[in-house]
Design a protein around this motif. Structure first.
Motif, PDB file in Angstrom:
ATOM      1  N   GLU A 401       0.811  -1.219   0.000  1.00  0.00           N
ATOM      2  CA  GLU A 401       0.000   0.000   0.000  1.00  0.00           C
ATOM      3  C   GLU A 401       0.849   1.275   0.000  1.00  0.00           C
ATOM      4  OE1 GLU A 401      -4.033  -1.591   2.316  1.00  0.00           O
ATOM      5  OE2 GLU A 401      -2.671  -0.196   3.320  1.00  0.00           O
ATOM      6  N   ALA A 402       2.174   1.120  -0.006  1.00  0.00           N
ATOM      7  CA  ALA A 402       3.058   2.305   0.002  1.00  0.00           C
ATOM      8  C   ALA A 402       2.807   3.152  -1.243  1.00  0.00           C
ATOM      9  CB  ALA A 402       4.513   1.851   0.041  1.00  0.00           C
ATOM     10  N   PRO A 403       2.916   4.491  -1.149  1.00  0.00           N
ATOM     11  CA  PRO A 403       3.266   5.265   0.044  1.00  0.00           C
ATOM     12  C   PRO A 403       2.051   5.742   0.831  1.00  0.00           C
ATOM     13  CG  PRO A 403       3.305   6.712  -1.835  1.00  0.00           C
ATOM     14  CD  PRO A 403       2.895   5.355  -2.358  1.00  0.00           C
ATOM     15  N   GLY A 404       0.826   5.339   0.410  1.00  0.00           N
ATOM     16  CA  GLY A 404      -0.377   5.846   1.072  1.00  0.00           C
ATOM     17  C   GLY A 404      -0.688   5.171   2.385  1.00  0.00           C
ATOM     18  N   TYR A 405      -0.438   3.845   2.482  1.00  0.00           N
ATOM     19  CA  TYR A 405      -0.677   3.062   3.703  1.00  0.00           C
ATOM     20  C   TYR A 405      -2.075   3.325   4.254  1.00  0.00           C
ATOM     21  CZ  TYR A 405       4.398   2.410   3.582  1.00  0.00           C
ATOM     22  OH  TYR A 405       5.686   2.112   3.190  1.00  0.00           O
ATOM     23  N   ILE A 406      -3.091   3.113   3.434  1.00  0.00           N
ATOM     24  CA  ILE A 406      -4.450   3.477   3.815  1.00  0.00           C
ATOM     25  C   ILE A 406      -4.973   2.635   4.978  1.00  0.00           C
ATOM     26  CG2 ILE A 406      -5.497   1.947   2.090  1.00  0.00           C
ATOM     27  CD1 ILE A 406      -6.752   5.422   3.283  1.00  0.00           C
ATOM     28  N   SER A 407      -4.575   1.347   5.053  1.00  0.00           N
ATOM     29  CA  SER A 407      -5.036   0.490   6.162  1.00  0.00           C
ATOM     30  C   SER A 407      -4.567   1.045   7.506  1.00  0.00           C
ATOM     31  CB  SER A 407      -4.519  -0.940   5.979  1.00  0.00           C
ATOM     32  OG  SER A 407      -5.070  -1.537   4.823  1.00  0.00           O
ATOM     33  N   ALA A 408      -3.315   1.481   7.561  1.00  0.00           N
ATOM     34  CA  ALA A 408      -2.785   2.050   8.803  1.00  0.00           C
ATOM     35  C   ALA A 408      -3.525   3.318   9.179  1.00  0.00           C
ATOM     36  CB  ALA A 408      -1.287   2.336   8.644  1.00  0.00           C
ATOM     37  N   LYS A 409      -3.823   4.152   8.201  1.00  0.00           N
ATOM     38  CA  LYS A 409      -4.485   5.422   8.482  1.00  0.00           C
ATOM     39  C   LYS A 409      -5.911   5.218   8.981  1.00  0.00           C
ATOM     40  CE  LYS A 409      -1.662   7.968   5.138  1.00  0.00           C
ATOM     41  NZ  LYS A 409      -1.642   8.647   3.823  1.00  0.00           N
ATOM     42  N   ILE A 410      -6.628   4.286   8.396  1.00  0.00           N
ATOM     43  CA  ILE A 410      -7.997   4.001   8.833  1.00  0.00           C
ATOM     44  C   ILE A 410      -7.989   3.425  10.253  1.00  0.00           C
ATOM     45  CG2 ILE A 410     -10.011   2.529   8.430  1.00  0.00           C
ATOM     46  CD1 ILE A 410      -9.485   2.856   5.428  1.00  0.00           C
ATOM     47  N   THR A 411      -7.008   2.545  10.539  1.00  0.00           N
ATOM     48  CA  THR A 411      -6.882   1.966  11.883  1.00  0.00           C
ATOM     49  C   THR A 411      -6.678   3.057  12.924  1.00  0.00           C
ATOM     50  OG1 THR A 411      -5.933  -0.067  10.986  1.00  0.00           O
ATOM     51  CG2 THR A 411      -5.541   0.389  13.317  1.00  0.00           C
ATOM     52  N   ILE A 412      -5.790   4.002  12.633  1.00  0.00           N
ATOM     53  CA  ILE A 412      -5.530   5.109  13.549  1.00  0.00           C
ATOM     54  C   ILE A 412      -6.806   5.888  13.833  1.00  0.00           C
ATOM     55  CG2 ILE A 412      -4.356   7.343  13.749  1.00  0.00           C
ATOM     56  CD1 ILE A 412      -2.012   6.076  12.210  1.00  0.00           C
ATOM     57  N   PHE A 413      -7.560   6.180  12.811  1.00  0.00           N
ATOM     58  CA  PHE A 413      -8.786   6.957  12.946  1.00  0.00           C
ATOM     59  C   PHE A 413      -9.805   6.216  13.823  1.00  0.00           C
ATOM     60  CE2 PHE A 413     -12.666   9.098  11.462  1.00  0.00           C
ATOM     61  CZ  PHE A 413     -12.243  10.416  11.487  1.00  0.00           C
ATOM     62  N   ALA A 414      -9.929   4.901  13.608  1.00  0.00           N
ATOM     63  CA  ALA A 414     -10.936   4.121  14.334  1.00  0.00           C
ATOM     64  C   ALA A 414     -10.602   3.981  15.823  1.00  0.00           C
ATOM     65  CB  ALA A 414     -11.075   2.745  13.696  1.00  0.00           C
ATOM     66  N   VAL A 415      -9.363   3.652  16.142  1.00  0.00           N
ATOM     67  CA  VAL A 415      -9.035   3.402  17.549  1.00  0.00           C
ATOM     68  C   VAL A 415      -9.055   4.686  18.371  1.00  0.00           C
ATOM     69  CG1 VAL A 415      -7.717   1.325  17.033  1.00  0.00           C
ATOM     70  CG2 VAL A 415      -6.541   3.517  17.151  1.00  0.00           C
ATOM     71  N   ASN A 416      -8.787   5.821  17.741  1.00  0.00           N
ATOM     72  CA  ASN A 416      -8.857   7.078  18.491  1.00  0.00           C
ATOM     73  C   ASN A 416     -10.257   7.320  19.034  1.00  0.00           C
ATOM     74  OD1 ASN A 416      -6.195   7.792  18.145  1.00  0.00           O
ATOM     75  ND2 ASN A 416      -6.548   8.963  16.286  1.00  0.00           N
ATOM     76  N   GLY A 417     -11.276   7.021  18.236  1.00  0.00           N
ATOM     77  CA  GLY A 417     -12.655   7.159  18.708  1.00  0.00           C
ATOM     78  C   GLY A 417     -12.966   6.200  19.839  1.00  0.00           C
ATOM     79  N   ALA A 418     -12.404   4.982  19.773  1.00  0.00           N
ATOM     80  CA  ALA A 418     -12.649   3.985  20.815  1.00  0.00           C
ATOM     81  C   ALA A 418     -12.036   4.402  22.148  1.00  0.00           C
ATOM     82  CB  ALA A 418     -12.093   2.631  20.381  1.00  0.00           C
TER      83      ALA A 418
END
Length: 477
Positions: A401-418
């Motif tokens: 997924e480089a250089p966008g790494y979309i899976s990592a970015k979505i994970t970050i967004f989701a866990v912050n809300g949790a």
């Protein structure tokens, strides 16, 4: 009964704790700074040709970070046993020395297998850092005083980001693709600095107030009095199997565990891969190292702000929730903003607010746990959560997924809300426990607040009871 002796004035206490702060906080800060710098060096080495020099490919770099934190998590209970068996400052100093040797040894790695071996052993020795520093802090400060001190040594993380960027920038001016590649020089220099700090910790960091040569007997008594009246401190250094079992079945311990995982997943991703993400925007390695420096400044400002707010009685749980607001904004910018580099870079900086709540989690683990054995066990559980989150985080960075790494970015967004949801749950749990306790033992709370209580009795209670069994104990949140 031990009367409240000298130090009944606030001025005397402030003078005493200025002396304590000056002697122990710099060493704890240095230890936390170095363990974080050791972790982030691999981030900078990655943009300095590490993968090319060692012939790495695919997910191997992500697995490098994962191997470290698997070892880190597995080693928590052996390290906890060492802290139970031996003086905590000595255990810390020996581990800092050993990981300094390993950091220097990284420069000698010639292939991926040798690098994995070194990073795995490094994880074993660095596993001591959080339990040891929480335990040492709890030996000296009341619960209100300890949170800002947690924040001060935790700022070593932000300092590691800043100094790491500068070290990387300097090392990149060295030769590349040779036995003296810039990243190799960087590991040797930092490793040697580790050894110096380890010697200073072994020589200068006290193992307990009672064994401290630069405190008078009256000052030692005053520290004991203040900790006993506050129901703080670590209690007597004795192993109690019942306290260990209680720690493993205590709801608040596992809420802290989950909260740690949720906070550290985005924190670990950013600190391990932020320079890689910045380079993916088209910057060269030197610029990427320098552009990552503001992340450290954001971490320090957020950490000091949230921990010092405790001195004006700001709720710890609310501090965690509010810190998630800029973090969520940063995650959104980093993940979905398409207006140019500046907006995405701002997102990376803002997301570093997520680093600060972990200092509050460490503080909650320290101040809401009573008894030496239970403190060690709870600290180990929290540290294991830290390790597990750092195992999960790098694996969200998929090489294809480089250089966008979309899976990592979505994970970050989701866990912050949790994080927000779990922080509110923790506050409700502590509030419920306190209300039940006040109803059961109002008489004991009245005696404690009046100061008409035997200090020796309180110390005995603190040494033999845990926060669950001591009905005079009040949870802070």
């Amino acid at each position: 009964m031990l009367a409240l002796s000298w130090g009944t004035t606030g001025a005397s206490d402030r003078a005493l704790y200025r002396k304590i702060d000056a002697r122990i906080l710099p060493l704890m800060f240095a230890a936390y700074f170095l363990q974080f710098l050791d972790k982030v060096l691999i981030n900078y080495a990655n943009i300095m040709g590490l993968q090319e020099d060692l012939g790495m490919h695919g997910q191997q770099f992500s697995w490098l970070a994962t191997a470290f934190f698997i070892a880190y998590s597995v080693a928590e209970f052996p390290q906890g046993w060492l802290l139970q068996k031996f003086p905590p400052a000595t255990v810390l100093g020996v581990n800092v020395f050993l990981w300094g040797v390993l950091v220097s040894s990284t420069a000698a790695c010639r292939n991926y297998a040798s690098l994995v071996a070194v990073r795995t052993l490094l994880g074993v020795f660095e596993a001591v850092i959080t339990p040891a520093l929480i335990l040492i802090t709890s030996q000296w400060y009341t619960r209100r005083e300890s949170t800002p001190r947690f924040g001060l040594w935790y700022c070593g993380l932000g300092a590691g980001q800043i100094i790491g960027g500068l070290v990387s920038f300097a090392a990149q001016h060295g030769p590349r693709g040779t036995s003296l590649s810039g990243w190799r020089i960087m590991f040797v220099a930092v490793g040697l600095f580790n050894l110096i700090i380890a010697v200073l910790i072994l020589l200068l960091l006290p193992n307990a107030p009672e064994t401290t040569s630069w405190l008078s007997e009256a000052e030692k008594i005053r520290i004991r009095e203040r900790l006993a009246l506050d129901q703080a401190g670590t209690g007597r250094k004795v192993f109690r199997a019942t306290a260990l079992v209680e720690a493993l079945f205590d709801t608040h311990v596992w809420v802290l565990f989950v909260l740690t995982i949720l906070i550290v997943i985005p924190s670990g991703v950013v600190t391990t891969f932020s320079a890689t993400l910045i380079r993916g925007f088209g910057y060269d390695p030197k610029a990427a190292a320098l552009l990552n420096i503001p992340s450290g400044a954001v971490s320090i400002i957020a950490t000091l702000g949230c921990t010092y707010a405790i001195l004006i009685e700001f709720p710890r749980w609310l501090g965690i929730v509010l810190l998630m607001v800029p973090t969520l904004i940063g995650a959104g910018l980093m993940s979905f903003y398409e207006g140019g580099k500046a907006g995405v870079l701002a997102g990376i900086y803002l997301i570093n607010f997520v680093v600060a709540p972990l200092a509050l989690v460490y503080a909650l683990a320290g101040v809401n746990t009573q008894g030496y054995t239970k403190k060690i066990a709870v600290n180990a559980v929290v540290a294991i959560g830290f390790g597990i989150a750092n195992i999960i985080g790098p694996q969200t960075f998929l090489s294809w997924e480089a250089p966008g790494y979309i899976s990592a970015k979505i994970t970050i967004f989701a866990v912050n809300g949790a994080v927000i949801i779990v922080a509110i749950m923790l506050r409700l749990l502590y509030g419920w426990r306190n209300r039940r306790r006040i109803n059961e033992r109002q008489a004991e709370l009245d005696a404690l607040s009046s100061g008409r209580i035997d200090i020796r009795a309180l110390e005995k209670l603190e040494g033999e009871d845990t926060d669950m069994r001591n009905k005079a104990f009040v949870y802070v949140y």
